[in-house]
Design an enzyme around this catalytic site. Structure first.
Site, PDB file in Angstrom:
ATOM      1  N   ARG A   1      41.219  38.756  69.032  1.00  0.00           N
ATOM      2  CA  ARG A   1      42.136  39.580  69.837  1.00  0.00           C
ATOM      3  C   ARG A   1      43.524  39.666  69.219  1.00  0.00           C
ATOM      4  NH1 ARG A   1      41.310  36.800  75.535  1.00  0.00           N
ATOM      5  NH2 ARG A   1      41.969  35.143  74.152  1.00  0.00           N
ATOM      6  N   CYS A   2      43.775  38.880  68.188  1.00  0.00           N
ATOM      7  CA  CYS A   2      45.099  38.824  67.550  1.00  0.00           C
ATOM      8  C   CYS A   2      45.131  39.754  66.343  1.00  0.00           C
ATOM      9  CB  CYS A   2      45.376  37.385  67.121  1.00  0.00           C
ATOM     10  SG  CYS A   2      46.853  37.190  66.100  1.00  0.00           S
TER      11      CYS A   2
END
Length: 113
Positions: free
Chosen positions: A10-11
Site C-alpha cells: 500500500r506504500c
C-alpha cells in the site's frame, strides 16, 4: 544478486523500491511485514546493519506513534512497540549482500545494488 525487500504494497515508496529492484534485473524475496511481522531480533539486526536506531527508523507520521507517545520513549520501548505494531516501522528496508538500507529516499538503495 539476492535481495530482500520488507514491503508494504500500500506504500508508494515501497512499490517504487520493488520496481527499482526488478528494473535492475533483481527478483527479490518480498516480505510483507504486515502479514509476517518482524521479530525483535530481525528489527535489531536490520537497524544495526542500516546504521539506524529504532527512533530513526520509526514511522513518526503514524497516528499510533503519537498515541503511544513514542517521541519520548527509549529505544527498548520503541522496539517493543514496533514488534507489537509493525506499521510503526518506516519502509521499505532492502537487504543485499552489499548491505541494508532504508529506501527513504529511494536512491539510498543504489548504494547496495
Amino acid at each position: 544478486m539476492d535481495a530482500t525487500i520488507y514491503h508494504n504494497p500500500r506504500c508508494s515508496t515501497s512499490r517504487k523500491a520493488l520496481e527499482k529492484l526488478r528494473d535492475a534485473g533483481i527478483d527479490p524475496t518480498v516480505v510483507k511485514y504486515l502479514d509476517q511481522p518482524y521479530t525483535r531480533e530481525q528489527l535489531t539486526r536490520l537497524f544495526a546493519d542500516a546504521g539506524l536506531t529504532a527512533a530513526q527508523a520509526a514511522r513518526k507520521r503514524e497516528a499510533l506513534y503519537k498515541e503511544l507517545d513514542l517521541a519520548s520513549a527509549g529505544e527498548e520501548e520503541i522496539l517493543d512497540a514496533m514488534v507489537a505494531n509493525p506499521v510503526l516501522v518506516e519502509r521499505p528496508f532492502v537487504v543485499t549482500a552489499k548491505g541494508t538500507r532504508l529506501a527513504r529516499p529511494l536512491d539510498n538503495i543504489d548504494e547496495i545494488l
